[in-house]
Scaffold this motif. Structure first.
Motif, short mmCIF file in Angstrom:
data_model
loop_
_atom_site.label_atom_id
_atom_site.label_comp_id
_atom_site.label_asym_id
_atom_site.label_seq_id
_atom_site.Cartn_x
_atom_site.Cartn_y
_atom_site.Cartn_z
N GLN A 8 0.83 -1.21 0.00
CA GLN A 8 0.00 0.00 0.00
C GLN A 8 0.86 1.26 0.00
O GLN A 8 0.57 2.22 -0.71
CB GLN A 8 -0.91 0.01 1.23
N ARG A 9 1.92 1.21 0.78
CA ARG A 9 2.83 2.35 0.85
C ARG A 9 3.50 2.60 -0.50
O ARG A 9 3.61 3.74 -0.95
CB ARG A 9 3.89 2.10 1.92
N GLY A 10 3.91 1.52 -1.15
CA GLY A 10 4.55 1.66 -2.45
C GLY A 10 3.61 2.17 -3.52
O GLY A 10 3.97 3.03 -4.33
N MET A 11 2.38 1.66 -3.54
CA MET A 11 1.40 2.10 -4.52
C MET A 11 1.01 3.55 -4.30
O MET A 11 0.81 4.31 -5.26
CB MET A 11 0.16 1.21 -4.47
N LYS A 12 0.92 3.94 -3.04
CA LYS A 12 0.61 5.34 -2.73
C LYS A 12 1.72 6.25 -3.22
O LYS A 12 1.46 7.33 -3.75
CB LYS A 12 0.42 5.51 -1.22
N GLY A 13 2.98 5.79 -3.06
CA GLY A 13 4.10 6.59 -3.54
C GLY A 13 4.17 6.67 -5.05
O GLY A 13 4.70 7.63 -5.61
N SER A 14 3.65 5.65 -5.74
CA SER A 14 3.68 5.63 -7.21
C SER A 14 2.48 6.30 -7.84
O SER A 14 2.47 6.53 -9.06
CB SER A 14 3.74 4.17 -7.70
N LEU A 15 1.47 6.62 -7.04
CA LEU A 15 0.21 7.15 -7.57
C LEU A 15 0.40 8.42 -8.37
O LEU A 15 -0.16 8.58 -9.46
CB LEU A 15 -0.78 7.38 -6.43
N LEU A 124 6.02 -6.30 -6.80
CA LEU A 124 4.61 -6.26 -7.15
C LEU A 124 4.11 -4.83 -7.36
O LEU A 124 3.22 -4.59 -8.17
CB LEU A 124 3.78 -6.94 -6.05
N VAL A 125 4.69 -3.89 -6.63
CA VAL A 125 4.35 -2.47 -6.83
C VAL A 125 4.72 -2.04 -8.24
O VAL A 125 3.94 -1.40 -8.96
CB VAL A 125 5.06 -1.58 -5.79
N LEU A 126 5.93 -2.42 -8.67
CA LEU A 126 6.39 -2.08 -10.02
C LEU A 126 5.53 -2.73 -11.08
O LEU A 126 5.08 -2.07 -12.03
CB LEU A 126 7.85 -2.51 -10.18
N ILE A 127 5.27 -4.03 -10.92
CA ILE A 127 4.45 -4.75 -11.91
C ILE A 127 3.04 -4.17 -11.96
O ILE A 127 2.46 -4.03 -13.04
CB ILE A 127 4.41 -6.25 -11.57
N SER A 128 2.49 -3.83 -10.80
CA SER A 128 1.13 -3.26 -10.76
C SER A 128 1.09 -1.94 -11.51
O SER A 128 0.13 -1.67 -12.26
CB SER A 128 0.70 -3.04 -9.31
#
Length: 266
Positions: A8-15, A124-128
């Protein structure tokens, strides 16, 4: 092997990056698809004939006879290659190497979480992110084409084409992820993670020009992505993107193994 909190933290940072790249892709895709018109196509073909080497270098070809062919000529040689690639470079570096370089990896590993879990979750953050960008591009292309030219676009061919595009960007993401896992300094992570895909694209540009530079195509992985061949369901084109997918899996596995065993000096 997976940390939901870290994901969640990674996806939030990539948003923020995802939104920026999505807006840029939206602009180009909507404009280029709207330009699919016999008269405008003649004008674009005129540019291609006037500057054949420049247009060929970025994968733009004249003589498209269908909407998908037009999209391949003006979207899949530059726009849909470069922007997701830049996202992979920036995101891949920020997920591992940036934490190590800043010393923040201490905080991540202080929790009862294994290194392989941290690496796999960041992967998984990168792939997502890559999947979301390609999926968004696919949906956007379908909507723009249906609104402007109902019935002109073959949906199955578009899905196959973007499936191949996804394999290419997963491979590029693999290079960026491995570089981030190997290098503890962001300048080296960026150097290798950005330098290798950029060099490969420059070589592809040279190969596109043809002539004596045509043999350069054997030195770059971009040659494995053949949009026209994928859309036409050609066997060698399908094999090419399959190789890219397998290569991506290998690169991701290597990245996790390297990060799990490296000395972080923390």
């Amino acid at each position: 092997m997976f940390s939901w909190t870290l994901y969640q933290r990674g996806m939030k940072g990539s948003l923020r990056m995802l939104l920026i790249f999505a807006m840029v892709i939206s602009l180009y895709v909507s404009v280029i698809i709207s330009m699919y018109d016999p008269q405008l196509m003649a004008t674009l073909d005129g540019f291609a004939e006037a500057m054949p080497e420049l247009m060929a270098a970025v994968g733009m070809k004249s003589g498209a006879t269908s909407l998908l062919g037009f999209m391949i000529s003006y979207l899949y040689g530059f726009i849909l290659l470069i922007f997701p690639m830049v996202f992979s470079i920036l995101c891949g570096n920020s997920l591992i190497a940036k934490y190590v370089d800043r010393g923040s990896m201490v905080t991540l590993l202080a929790a009862p979480v294994k290194r392989c879990t941290v690496a796999f979750t960041q992967l998984l953050v990168l792939i997502s992110g890559i999947l979301l960008l390609v999926l968004y591009s696919t949906v956007l292309e379908g909507i723009c084409a249906q609104r402007a030219f109902p019935g002109e676009l073959n949906g199955k061919e578009l899905l196959m084409l973007n499936g191949g595009l996804l394999c290419l960007h997963l491979f590029i993401g693999g290079i960026c992820f491995l570089a981030s896992c190997v290098c503890s300094d962001t300048k080296y992570s960026i150097g290798f993670g950005a330098g290798i895909p950029a060099l490969m694209y420059v070589l592809q540009m040279l190969a596109n020009v043809g002539g004596n530079a045509d043999k350069v195509k054997y030195l770059t992985f971009f040659t494995l992505f053949n949009p026209e061949g994928i859309a036409a369901k050609q066997g060698d084109a399908v094999c090419g993107v399959t190789v890219l997918f397998i290569g991506a899996v290998i690169l991701y596995m290597l990245g996790i193994i390297v990060f799990s065993r490296k000395d972080l000096s923390i």
